[in-house]
Design an enzyme around this catalytic site. Structure first.
Site, mmCIF file in Angstrom:
data_model
loop_
_atom_site.group_PDB
_atom_site.id
_atom_site.type_symbol
_atom_site.label_atom_id
_atom_site.label_comp_id
_atom_site.label_asym_id
_atom_site.label_seq_id
_atom_site.Cartn_x
_atom_site.Cartn_y
_atom_site.Cartn_z
ATOM 1 N N LEU A 65 0.860 -1.189 0.000
ATOM 2 C CA LEU A 65 0.000 0.000 0.000
ATOM 3 C C LEU A 65 0.893 1.235 0.000
ATOM 4 O O LEU A 65 1.317 1.712 1.049
ATOM 5 C CB LEU A 65 -0.962 -0.021 1.181
ATOM 6 C CG LEU A 65 -1.927 -1.216 1.200
ATOM 7 C CD1 LEU A 65 -2.961 -1.058 2.295
ATOM 8 C CD2 LEU A 65 -2.612 -1.417 -0.149
ATOM 9 N N ASP A 306 0.178 -9.057 -5.051
ATOM 10 C CA ASP A 306 1.393 -8.225 -5.130
ATOM 11 C C ASP A 306 1.062 -6.811 -5.608
ATOM 12 O O ASP A 306 1.859 -6.181 -6.308
ATOM 13 C CB ASP A 306 2.444 -8.866 -6.041
ATOM 14 C CG ASP A 306 3.855 -8.390 -5.697
ATOM 15 O OD1 ASP A 306 4.012 -7.485 -4.856
ATOM 16 O OD2 ASP A 306 4.811 -8.925 -6.288
ATOM 17 N N GLY A 325 6.176 -3.614 -10.878
ATOM 18 C CA GLY A 325 5.050 -3.738 -9.944
ATOM 19 C C GLY A 325 3.753 -3.360 -10.631
ATOM 20 O O GLY A 325 3.723 -2.453 -11.460
HETATM 21 O O1 DOR Z 1 7.178 -6.045 -8.975
HETATM 22 C C1 DOR Z 1 7.346 -5.861 -7.782
HETATM 23 N N1 DOR Z 1 7.038 -4.693 -7.195
HETATM 24 N N2 DOR Z 1 7.872 -6.860 -7.052
HETATM 25 C C2 DOR Z 1 8.247 -6.676 -5.782
HETATM 26 O O2 DOR Z 1 8.743 -7.578 -5.189
HETATM 27 C C3 DOR Z 1 8.084 -5.358 -5.135
HETATM 28 C C4 DOR Z 1 7.026 -4.573 -5.780
HETATM 29 C C5 DOR Z 1 7.047 -3.135 -5.356
HETATM 30 O O3 DOR Z 1 7.166 -2.908 -4.162
HETATM 31 O O4 DOR Z 1 6.924 -2.237 -6.188
HETATM 32 ZN ZN ZN Z 2 5.521 -7.845 -3.485
#
Ligand code: DOR
Ligand code: ZN
Length: 440
Positions: A65, A306, A325
């Site tokens: 978050l 995720d 992410g």
């Molecule tokens: O793609 C990802 N984004 N993998 C992660 O392990 C961390 C996450 C992020 O915090 O943006």
């Molecule tokens: Zn993650």
């Protein structure tokens, strides 16, 4: 069934731990008070759930978050609002926020913030680092803490423990199951110079290749066996690891992400470009198929989103400058229900992975099952409802989803947390009443 309840859910198909049953559920003081035909019982509030499935409250055990723009101040209210709109009753929040959650002071900050502003219940991860090892034993048993999280390979943020010596010391510094981001950092760094800005987005999975993930997991398993410390390997993304981890079930549990069950390369990079870039990467079809096989044979314990909401402008950058992410907390349940409708898993297995599974793996008390005495957390689902997931439905400020345009069958139509309905038909109700989840 006894006389008066605070809430009565009548006529739904309840997914009880021992099977589906068309029955009623009575709630008193935020907890499940009775399961069975309600007959003439009365209630302060009633929900007629005819034609709906009543699931134990679904949990997303893997969110970040951390909204764009302001790293933290707005992200618990918006992220948890997205969660309840998406049919989730609890989320477990990763520590690589701003500030990072690595000591008593930052943990207290997030505990207080979650208790005041969250729409759903929350579990909190504490980051294990090279410098906070002496504090981990007390941090891991603090209120609302679901686990210590260790980034054994680099991703967003600066929490990283890449070497065996520190990993082993962390494992010896406590008792509870540790959650790991498993990609071998040395291999990642060694391969980085092979790539340049502007290379195709699909090179993301060539840089962070299968061996990065597999090697990371082999190293962690050797240390986990040596120390006896239980491990939860987050977002397992290769068939090699899924195969290998079957021999480590005494010590290791397994998470798979909805993205790795829904999208695969090269299609995902051709169509989504930076909006398909995540760590570990979405890979080729053989890994997608292995993930489904591992759902079917029981290797997988939990499913997460995720959710990591990077701003649109950043995701539009060329690879590898675009951050890794994807958003996901609001779309996790609809996408999984669509998989149920497509016959890829049963509704009972989905409940096992998304309610009972996270409760068992992290030791959440009174959550994850519809049984008397447990928290009255429910996700009401219309298995037949058809909808299209679109960016304009997304309420977190990032405002985009990698599932934009996806037509799904099955939709969450109600979210009930400790007996209080907080979402009905796409509408959030009342004010934030989320609490920290209690863990064993
Ligand atoms: O793609 C990802 N984004 N993998 C992660 O392990 C961390 C996450 C992020 O915090 O943006
Ligand atoms: Zn993650």
């Amino acid at each position: 069934m006894a006389t008066h309840f605070d809430l009565l859910i009548r006529g739904g198909t309840c997914m009880l731990p021992w099977g589906a049953a068309e029955t009623d559920v009575g709630v008193r003081d935020g907890r499940i008070a009775a399961i069975g035909p309600a007959g003439s019982a009365t209630a302060t509030a009633e929900i007629v759930a005819t034609g709906l499935h009543v699931l134990p409250g679904l949990i997303d055990p893997h969110v970040h978050l951390r909204d764009p723009g302001d790293a933290s101040i707005e992200s618990i209210p918006t992220g948890t609002k997205a969660a309840v709109l998406g049919g989730l009753t609890a989320v477990f929040d990763m520590p690589n926020t701003s500030p990072s959650i690595v000591n008593a002071e930052t943990l207290a900050w997030k505990q207080g913030y979650a208790a005041r502003e969250a729409w759903c219940d929350m579990g909190l991860y504490v980051g294990g680092t090279k410098t906070n090892i002496p504090d981990l034993a007390s941090l891991e048993v603090a209120a609302g803490v679901c686990a210590v999280k260790v980034f054994a390979g680099s991703s967003t943020g600066d929490l990283m423990v890449e070497d065996d010596e520190h990993l082993e010391r962390i494992m010896r510094a406590g008792q509870r199951r540790i959650a790991y981001h498993s990609e071998d950092e040395y291999r990642l760094q060694a391969r980085k110079p092979n790539y340049k800005s502007g290379d195709p987005y699909r090179f993301h999975m060539e840089w962070r290749d299968e061996e990065c993930a597999f090697l990371g997991t082999r190293r962690l398993m050797a240390l986990a066996r040596r120390t006896g410390r239980p491990a939860h390997i987050l977002h397992v993304s290769t068939w090699q690891e899924l195969d290998y981890l079957r021999d480590y079930r005494d010590i290791a549990t397994v998470e798979v992400l909805v993205n790795h069950l829904t999208q695969f390369a090269p299609d995902v990079y051709d169509t989504l470009k930076g909006f398909g870039v995540m760590n570990p990467p979405i890979r080729g079809r053989e890994h997608y198929e292995a993930a489904w096989a591992a759902i079917a044979n029981g290797t997988v314990d939990t499913i997460g989103s995720d959710h990591a909401p990077h701003p649109k402008a950043a995701k539009l950058k060329p690879w590898p400058d675009c951050p890794a992410g994807l958003t996901g907390v609001q779309t996790l349940v609809p996408v999984m229900l669509d998989h149920v409708n497509a016959g890829r898993l049963s509704l009972a297995r989905m409940v096992d992975l998304m309610a009972a599974g996270p409760a068992r793996i992290y030791g959440a008390l009174n959550k994850g099952r519809i049984v008397a005495g447990y928290d009255a957390d429910f996700t009401l689902v219309d298995l037949k409802k058809q909808r299209r997931i679109t960016n304009d439905w997304i309420v977190t400020p990032a405002g985009w989803t990698p599932f934009d345009g996806m037509q799904v069958t099955g939709w969450p139509v109600g979210t009930i947390i400790r007996g209080q309905q907080v979402m009905r038909d796409d509408e959030v109700l009342g004010t934030p009443t989320g609490k920290l989840v209690a863990f064993r």
